[in-house]
Design a protein around this motif. Structure first.
Motif, PDB file in Angstrom:
ATOM      1  N   ASN A  34       0.901  -1.375   0.201  1.00  0.00           N
ATOM      2  CA  ASN A  34      -0.023  -0.181   0.049  1.00  0.00           C
ATOM      3  C   ASN A  34       0.875   1.203   0.124  1.00  0.00           C
ATOM      4  OD1 ASN A  34      -2.856   0.396  -0.330  1.00  0.00           O
ATOM      5  ND2 ASN A  34      -2.738   1.383   1.673  1.00  0.00           N
ATOM      6  N   ALA A  35       2.216   1.041  -0.130  1.00  0.00           N
ATOM      7  CA  ALA A  35       3.065   2.398  -0.089  1.00  0.00           C
ATOM      8  C   ALA A  35       2.912   3.202  -1.432  1.00  0.00           C
ATOM      9  CB  ALA A  35       4.757   1.927   0.203  1.00  0.00           C
ATOM     10  N   GLY A  36       2.390   2.297  -2.347  1.00  0.00           N
ATOM     11  CA  GLY A  36       2.126   3.119  -3.801  1.00  0.00           C
ATOM     12  C   GLY A  36       3.150   2.561  -4.692  1.00  0.00           C
ATOM     13  N   LYS A  37       3.730   1.403  -4.700  1.00  0.00           N
ATOM     14  CA  LYS A  37       4.820   0.797  -5.475  1.00  0.00           C
ATOM     15  C   LYS A  37       4.239   0.524  -6.884  1.00  0.00           C
ATOM     16  CE  LYS A  37       5.965  -3.382  -4.479  1.00  0.00           C
ATOM     17  NZ  LYS A  37       5.332  -3.976  -5.222  1.00  0.00           N
ATOM     18  N   SER A  38       2.831  -0.038  -6.975  1.00  0.00           N
ATOM     19  CA  SER A  38       2.225  -0.303  -8.488  1.00  0.00           C
ATOM     20  C   SER A  38       2.120   1.090  -9.049  1.00  0.00           C
ATOM     21  CB  SER A  38       1.118  -1.077  -8.312  1.00  0.00           C
ATOM     22  OG  SER A  38       1.147  -2.297  -7.226  1.00  0.00           O
ATOM     23  N   SER A  39       1.606   2.081  -8.241  1.00  0.00           N
ATOM     24  CA  SER A  39       1.388   3.342  -8.990  1.00  0.00           C
ATOM     25  C   SER A  39       2.618   3.981  -9.654  1.00  0.00           C
ATOM     26  CB  SER A  39       0.429   4.254  -7.855  1.00  0.00           C
ATOM     27  OG  SER A  39      -0.649   3.563  -7.489  1.00  0.00           O
ATOM     28  N   THR A  53      -2.501  -1.932  -9.493  1.00  0.00           N
ATOM     29  CA  THR A  53      -2.936  -1.274  -8.029  1.00  0.00           C
ATOM     30  C   THR A  53      -4.120  -1.985  -7.312  1.00  0.00           C
ATOM     31  OG1 THR A  53      -4.320   0.352  -8.928  1.00  0.00           O
ATOM     32  CG2 THR A  53      -2.032   0.941  -8.878  1.00  0.00           C
ATOM     33  N   SER A  54      -3.976  -1.931  -5.941  1.00  0.00           N
ATOM     34  CA  SER A  54      -5.061  -2.745  -5.172  1.00  0.00           C
ATOM     35  C   SER A  54      -5.419  -1.837  -4.022  1.00  0.00           C
ATOM     36  CB  SER A  54      -4.543  -4.048  -4.834  1.00  0.00           C
ATOM     37  OG  SER A  54      -5.305  -4.615  -3.828  1.00  0.00           O
ATOM     38  N   LYS A  55      -6.698  -2.195  -3.636  1.00  0.00           N
ATOM     39  CA  LYS A  55      -7.312  -1.553  -2.668  1.00  0.00           C
ATOM     40  C   LYS A  55      -7.080  -2.533  -1.136  1.00  0.00           C
ATOM     41  CE  LYS A  55      -9.496   2.483  -4.168  1.00  0.00           C
ATOM     42  NZ  LYS A  55      -8.330   3.311  -4.093  1.00  0.00           N
ATOM     43  N   LYS A 144       3.574   9.429  -2.697  1.00  0.00           N
ATOM     44  CA  LYS A 144       2.200  10.238  -2.158  1.00  0.00           C
ATOM     45  C   LYS A 144       2.661  11.655  -1.477  1.00  0.00           C
ATOM     46  CE  LYS A 144       0.399   5.731  -0.908  1.00  0.00           C
ATOM     47  NZ  LYS A 144      -0.816   4.986  -0.110  1.00  0.00           N
ATOM     48  N   ASP A 146       1.898  14.410  -2.762  1.00  0.00           N
ATOM     49  CA  ASP A 146       0.977  15.296  -2.897  1.00  0.00           C
ATOM     50  C   ASP A 146       0.036  15.351  -1.496  1.00  0.00           C
ATOM     51  OD1 ASP A 146      -1.516  13.353  -3.670  1.00  0.00           O
ATOM     52  OD2 ASP A 146       0.522  12.368  -4.328  1.00  0.00           O
ATOM     53  N   LYS A 147       0.365  14.464  -0.532  1.00  0.00           N
ATOM     54  CA  LYS A 147      -0.373  14.282   0.714  1.00  0.00           C
ATOM     55  C   LYS A 147       0.079  15.025   1.709  1.00  0.00           C
ATOM     56  CE  LYS A 147      -3.108  10.305   0.164  1.00  0.00           C
ATOM     57  NZ  LYS A 147      -4.344  10.098   0.669  1.00  0.00           N
ATOM     58  N   SER A 174       5.345  11.635  -6.542  1.00  0.00           N
ATOM     59  CA  SER A 174       3.812  11.605  -6.579  1.00  0.00           C
ATOM     60  C   SER A 174       3.395  11.067  -7.818  1.00  0.00           C
ATOM     61  CB  SER A 174       3.132  12.686  -6.037  1.00  0.00           C
ATOM     62  OG  SER A 174       1.802  12.813  -6.458  1.00  0.00           O
ATOM     63  N   ALA A 175       2.872   9.734  -7.883  1.00  0.00           N
ATOM     64  CA  ALA A 175       2.279   9.193  -8.860  1.00  0.00           C
ATOM     65  C   ALA A 175       1.052  10.153  -9.544  1.00  0.00           C
ATOM     66  CB  ALA A 175       1.929   7.714  -8.709  1.00  0.00           C
ATOM     67  N   PHE A 176       0.295  10.748  -8.421  1.00  0.00           N
ATOM     68  CA  PHE A 176      -0.754  11.355  -8.750  1.00  0.00           C
ATOM     69  C   PHE A 176      -0.433  12.735  -9.489  1.00  0.00           C
ATOM     70  CE2 PHE A 176      -4.441   9.554  -5.887  1.00  0.00           C
ATOM     71  CZ  PHE A 176      -4.087   8.244  -6.131  1.00  0.00           C
TER      72      PHE A 176
HETATM   73  P1  GDP Z   1       1.175  -0.677  -3.535  1.00  0.00           P
HETATM   74  O1  GDP Z   1       0.314  -1.647  -2.662  1.00  0.00           O
HETATM   75  O2  GDP Z   1       2.441  -0.240  -2.967  1.00  0.00           O
HETATM   76  O3  GDP Z   1       1.624  -1.167  -5.072  1.00  0.00           O
HETATM   77  O4  GDP Z   1       0.255   0.526  -3.742  1.00  0.00           O
HETATM   78  P2  GDP Z   1      -0.658   1.003  -4.879  1.00  0.00           P
HETATM   79  O5  GDP Z   1      -0.135   1.632  -5.964  1.00  0.00           O
HETATM   80  O6  GDP Z   1      -1.821  -0.052  -5.253  1.00  0.00           O
HETATM   81  O7  GDP Z   1      -1.300   2.408  -3.985  1.00  0.00           O
HETATM   82  C1  GDP Z   1      -1.975   2.128  -2.839  1.00  0.00           C
HETATM   83  C2  GDP Z   1      -3.097   3.183  -2.590  1.00  0.00           C
HETATM   84  O8  GDP Z   1      -2.452   4.395  -2.360  1.00  0.00           O
HETATM   85  C3  GDP Z   1      -4.111   3.420  -3.638  1.00  0.00           C
HETATM   86  O9  GDP Z   1      -5.350   3.777  -3.333  1.00  0.00           O
HETATM   87  C4  GDP Z   1      -3.378   4.553  -4.569  1.00  0.00           C
HETATM   88  O10 GDP Z   1      -4.517   5.211  -5.129  1.00  0.00           O
HETATM   89  C5  GDP Z   1      -2.758   5.459  -3.610  1.00  0.00           C
HETATM   90  N1  GDP Z   1      -1.723   6.198  -4.209  1.00  0.00           N
HETATM   91  C6  GDP Z   1      -0.764   5.582  -4.715  1.00  0.00           C
HETATM   92  N2  GDP Z   1       0.115   6.506  -5.147  1.00  0.00           N
HETATM   93  C7  GDP Z   1      -0.391   7.639  -4.923  1.00  0.00           C
HETATM   94  C8  GDP Z   1       0.102   8.971  -4.921  1.00  0.00           C
HETATM   95  O11 GDP Z   1       1.182   9.510  -5.577  1.00  0.00           O
HETATM   96  N3  GDP Z   1      -0.734   9.883  -4.234  1.00  0.00           N
HETATM   97  C9  GDP Z   1      -1.731   9.652  -3.536  1.00  0.00           C
HETATM   98  N4  GDP Z   1      -2.319  10.468  -2.998  1.00  0.00           N
HETATM   99  N5  GDP Z   1      -2.188   8.364  -3.425  1.00  0.00           N
HETATM  100  C10 GDP Z   1      -1.646   7.532  -4.101  1.00  0.00           C
END
Ligand code: GDP
Length: 217
Positions: A34-39, A53-55, A144, A146-147, A174-176
């Motif tokens: 959930n750290a944002g690796k896939s994004s 990416t996964s919830k 993230k 942007d947070k 920030s992927a966003f």
């Molecule tokens: P992974 O489990 O590390 O692969 O994480 P994901 O890429 O699936 O992201 C986990 C959550 O964080 C998702 O709800 C994404 O939408 C959110 N997220 C990922 N990257 C960013 C970012 O750059 N900014 C924000 N605000 N949220 C992000």
């Protein structure tokens, strides 16, 4: 257009025997679930949906191999540190990751993804130690970003840089918003271009010298 127009998924491995052939060069991407690796992978490759990416944190427990270009790979390591995962799963994860770091001759660098709001957990520390044990460059993405407000993000960046020391490089990402994506892609490219110590250069020397485009280019 994608930064890697021919990028493609190669294989998922649940066991070291399923790892893709250890030829060419590769960079591994690791991080807490959930750290944002896939994004981050999708943003760096400019290919939406390449890494899923996964919830549901902790859903992916596989090593995923992607081919950026022939002979150049990105390896998505399974996310760690999710408490709801059983002990058995955790030890399977550990064995899988350890054998990855022990075996892969093509490994040229490791990118560790951390949520800027919660960097350097114990598991992140273990991952940095494991990555550094290979003697390849290690780079941290504080995702993230942007947070956080600009001031808070810069403060975290400075603190994490102090904590990891000079051997590990760190940036905001920030992927966003897209902030830091080009910088991260530059780091990935430099890692992939890095020659292992024992390899001797072939062909005539490049007249432009060793200089690669600067970070952010
Ligand atoms: P992974 O489990 O590390 O692969 O994480 P994901 O890429 O699936 O992201 C986990 C959550 O964080 C998702 O709800 C994404 O939408 C959110 N997220 C990922 N990257 C960013 C970012 O750059 N900014 C924000 N605000 N949220 C992000």
């Amino acid at each position: 257009m994608s930064a890697y127009p021919s990028v493609k998924f190669l294989t998922s491995a649940n066991d070291p025997r399923q790892f893709t052939a250890d030829a060419g060069v590769e960079v591994a991407v690791a991080g807490r679930s959930n750290a944002g690796k896939s994004s981050a992978i999708n943003a760096i490759t400019q290919r939406k949906g390449l890494a899923r990416t996964s919830k549901t944190p902790g859903a992916t427990r596989l090593v995923n191999f992607f081919e950026l270009e022939p002979g150049r790979r990105l390896v998505d390591l399974p996310g760690y540190g999710f408490a709801a995962v059983s002990g058995e799963m955790r030890s399977h994860w550990g064995t899988l990751i350890e054998s990855f770091f022990q075996r892969r001759q093509s490994l040229r660098g490791v990118i560790v993804v951390m949520d800027v709001r919660r960097p350097l957990t114990d598991n992140d520390g273990d991952m940095l130690t494991l990555a550094r044990s290979r003697g390849v460059p290690v780079h941290v993405l504080l995702t993230k970003s942007d947070k956080l407000g600009r001031g808070a993000a810069q403060k975290t960046l400075a603190q994490v840089r102090r904590d990891v020391g000079e051997a590990v490089t760190v940036q905001l990402f920030s992927a966003f918003s897209g902030s830091g994506v080009a910088e991260a892609r530059g780091v990935l490219e430099r890692m992939l271009d890095r020659k292992p110590e024992k390899e001797t250069p072939v062909g005539p020397a490049d007249p432009t010298g060793e200089c690669k485009p600067g970070v952010g280019g």
